[in-house]
Design a protein around this motif. Sequence first.
Motif, PDB file in Angstrom:
ATOM      1  N   PRO A  40       0.810  -1.213   0.000  1.00  0.00           N
ATOM      2  CA  PRO A  40       0.000   0.000   0.000  1.00  0.00           C
ATOM      3  C   PRO A  40       0.848   1.269   0.000  1.00  0.00           C
ATOM      4  N   ALA A  41       0.330   2.282  -0.648  1.00  0.00           N
ATOM      5  CA  ALA A  41       0.943   3.615  -0.667  1.00  0.00           C
ATOM      6  C   ALA A  41      -0.193   4.615  -0.575  1.00  0.00           C
ATOM      7  N   GLY A  42       0.120   5.823  -0.140  1.00  0.00           N
ATOM      8  CA  GLY A  42      -0.922   6.837  -0.045  1.00  0.00           C
ATOM      9  C   GLY A  42      -0.351   8.201   0.240  1.00  0.00           C
ATOM     10  N   PHE A  43      -1.183   9.208   0.047  1.00  0.00           N
ATOM     11  CA  PHE A  43      -0.747  10.590   0.261  1.00  0.00           C
ATOM     12  C   PHE A  43      -1.949  11.458   0.608  1.00  0.00           C
ATOM     13  N   THR A  44      -1.697  12.548   1.296  1.00  0.00           N
ATOM     14  CA  THR A  44      -2.714  13.533   1.640  1.00  0.00           C
ATOM     15  C   THR A  44      -2.894  14.477   0.459  1.00  0.00           C
ATOM     16  N   ALA A  45      -4.150  14.797   0.149  1.00  0.00           N
ATOM     17  CA  ALA A  45      -4.440  15.696  -0.974  1.00  0.00           C
ATOM     18  C   ALA A  45      -5.544  16.673  -0.604  1.00  0.00           C
ATOM     19  N   THR A  46      -5.455  17.848  -1.189  1.00  0.00           N
ATOM     20  CA  THR A  46      -6.524  18.848  -1.052  1.00  0.00           C
ATOM     21  C   THR A  46      -7.064  19.230  -2.427  1.00  0.00           C
ATOM     22  N   SER A  47      -6.690  18.464  -3.433  1.00  0.00           N
ATOM     23  CA  SER A  47      -7.057  18.806  -4.815  1.00  0.00           C
ATOM     24  C   SER A  47      -8.219  17.994  -5.364  1.00  0.00           C
ATOM     25  N   LEU A  48      -8.920  17.248  -4.523  1.00  0.00           N
ATOM     26  CA  LEU A  48     -10.020  16.420  -5.009  1.00  0.00           C
ATOM     27  C   LEU A  48     -11.137  17.294  -5.581  1.00  0.00           C
ATOM     28  N   THR A  49     -11.628  16.893  -6.746  1.00  0.00           N
ATOM     29  CA  THR A  49     -12.713  17.612  -7.400  1.00  0.00           C
ATOM     30  C   THR A  49     -13.713  16.616  -7.960  1.00  0.00           C
ATOM     31  N   SER A  50     -14.991  16.893  -7.766  1.00  0.00           N
ATOM     32  CA  SER A  50     -16.009  16.112  -8.469  1.00  0.00           C
ATOM     33  C   SER A  50     -16.028  16.658  -9.891  1.00  0.00           C
ATOM     34  N   LEU A  51     -15.832  15.784 -10.839  1.00  0.00           N
ATOM     35  CA  LEU A  51     -15.601  16.212 -12.218  1.00  0.00           C
ATOM     36  C   LEU A  51     -16.829  16.027 -13.101  1.00  0.00           C
ATOM     37  N   SER A  52     -17.554  14.921 -12.901  1.00  0.00           N
ATOM     38  CA  SER A  52     -18.693  14.612 -13.760  1.00  0.00           C
ATOM     39  C   SER A  52     -19.688  13.761 -12.982  1.00  0.00           C
ATOM     40  N   LEU A  53     -20.958  14.019 -13.220  1.00  0.00           N
ATOM     41  CA  LEU A  53     -22.013  13.227 -12.609  1.00  0.00           C
ATOM     42  C   LEU A  53     -22.324  11.995 -13.454  1.00  0.00           C
ATOM     43  N   GLU A  54     -22.350  12.156 -14.780  1.00  0.00           N
ATOM     44  CA  GLU A  54     -22.634  11.059 -15.712  1.00  0.00           C
ATOM     45  C   GLU A  54     -21.522  10.975 -16.739  1.00  0.00           C
ATOM     46  N   PRO A  55     -20.574  10.102 -16.647  1.00  0.00           N
ATOM     47  CA  PRO A  55     -20.410   9.106 -15.597  1.00  0.00           C
ATOM     48  C   PRO A  55     -19.813   9.756 -14.345  1.00  0.00           C
ATOM     49  N   PRO A  56     -19.880   9.072 -13.196  1.00  0.00           N
ATOM     50  CA  PRO A  56     -19.350   9.649 -11.958  1.00  0.00           C
ATOM     51  C   PRO A  56     -17.812   9.659 -11.979  1.00  0.00           C
ATOM     52  N   ALA A  91      -3.925  12.966   8.536  1.00  0.00           N
ATOM     53  CA  ALA A  91      -3.549  13.807   7.394  1.00  0.00           C
ATOM     54  C   ALA A  91      -2.059  14.111   7.430  1.00  0.00           C
ATOM     55  N   ARG A  92      -1.542  14.430   8.602  1.00  0.00           N
ATOM     56  CA  ARG A  92      -0.110  14.739   8.740  1.00  0.00           C
ATOM     57  C   ARG A  92       0.749  13.504   8.449  1.00  0.00           C
ATOM     58  N   THR A  93       0.294  12.337   8.900  1.00  0.00           N
ATOM     59  CA  THR A  93       1.033  11.098   8.641  1.00  0.00           C
ATOM     60  C   THR A  93       1.184  10.874   7.142  1.00  0.00           C
ATOM     61  N   PHE A  94       0.099  11.003   6.394  1.00  0.00           N
ATOM     62  CA  PHE A  94       0.143  10.731   4.963  1.00  0.00           C
ATOM     63  C   PHE A  94       0.746  11.884   4.162  1.00  0.00           C
ATOM     64  N   ALA A  95       1.045  12.997   4.828  1.00  0.00           N
ATOM     65  CA  ALA A  95       1.748  14.111   4.190  1.00  0.00           C
ATOM     66  C   ALA A  95       3.243  14.071   4.487  1.00  0.00           C
ATOM     67  N   THR A  96       3.683  13.116   5.304  1.00  0.00           N
ATOM     68  CA  THR A  96       5.085  13.020   5.705  1.00  0.00           C
ATOM     69  C   THR A  96       5.831  12.031   4.818  1.00  0.00           C
ATOM     70  N   SER A  97       6.942  12.474   4.260  1.00  0.00           N
ATOM     71  CA  SER A  97       7.771  11.595   3.423  1.00  0.00           C
ATOM     72  C   SER A  97       8.725  10.787   4.280  1.00  0.00           C
ATOM     73  N   GLY A  98       9.142   9.643   3.751  1.00  0.00           N
ATOM     74  CA  GLY A  98      10.186   8.847   4.383  1.00  0.00           C
ATOM     75  C   GLY A  98       9.738   7.983   5.541  1.00  0.00           C
ATOM     76  N   ILE A  99       8.430   7.803   5.731  1.00  0.00           N
ATOM     77  CA  ILE A  99       7.931   6.950   6.813  1.00  0.00           C
ATOM     78  C   ILE A  99       6.998   5.892   6.227  1.00  0.00           C
ATOM     79  N   ASP A 100       6.743   4.845   6.990  1.00  0.00           N
ATOM     80  CA  ASP A 100       5.740   3.860   6.603  1.00  0.00           C
ATOM     81  C   ASP A 100       4.390   4.405   7.059  1.00  0.00           C
TER      82      ASP A 100
END
Length: 167
Positions: A40-56, A91-100
Motif C-alpha cells: 500500500p501507498a498513499g498521500f494527503t491531498a486537497t485537490s479532489l474535485t467532483s468532475l462529472s455526474l454522468e459518468p461519476p 492527514a499529517r502522517t500521509f503528508a510526511t515523506s520517508g515513513i511507513d
Amino acid sequence: MTITVPSLPATGIAPERFKQIFRNHPAGVVVVTVDAGRGPAGFTATSLTSLSLEPPLVSFGIGAGASSWPHVERATGAVVNFLGADQEELARTFATSGIDRFAAPTRWRRLPGGDPVLDGVTGWLRIDIEQIVPAGDHRVVIGRVQESWSAGARSPLLFHDGGYHSL
C-alpha cells in the motif's frame, strides 16, 4: 478596432505568489490510497474535485516527484478517503515523506478487491483510474467512481492558510 491586452510573462506568476493566493482558498482534506502490487501507498491531498455526474468522475493532483507517484502511476484503481475534523494526525502522517504511512497507529484494511482503505474515515470512494494527464510538475488523475461508503454527517477536515481546520 483592435484591443490590445497585456500578456503575462511566459512563466506566469511566481510560485510563492501562486501559493500565497491559494492559502486563502479552503479545501477539503482526503487521503488517496493505492496498491499497484508493491504494497500500500498513499498521500494527503486537497485537490479532489467532483468532475462529472454522468459518468461519476473525480480528479485529484499528485506531484510528479512525490514518493507515492510511482505507485499511483502503476495503479489501476485507488481509494479516496475523506477525513473528519478529528483526523488531523492521519492527514499529517500521509503528508510526511520517508515513513511507513501504513504502520501503527494507522488503522486500515483491504476492500474485497484488495484496495487499501483507512478505518475511521467519514467516507470513501473506490475508483478505477481512467486517465492521467501531465500538468506542469503534477499529474491530474481522473477516476471513475465504482463504489462508495459514508459514515453519515461528520464535520470534515479542511486545509486553509497553511493549517488544518474544521467547520
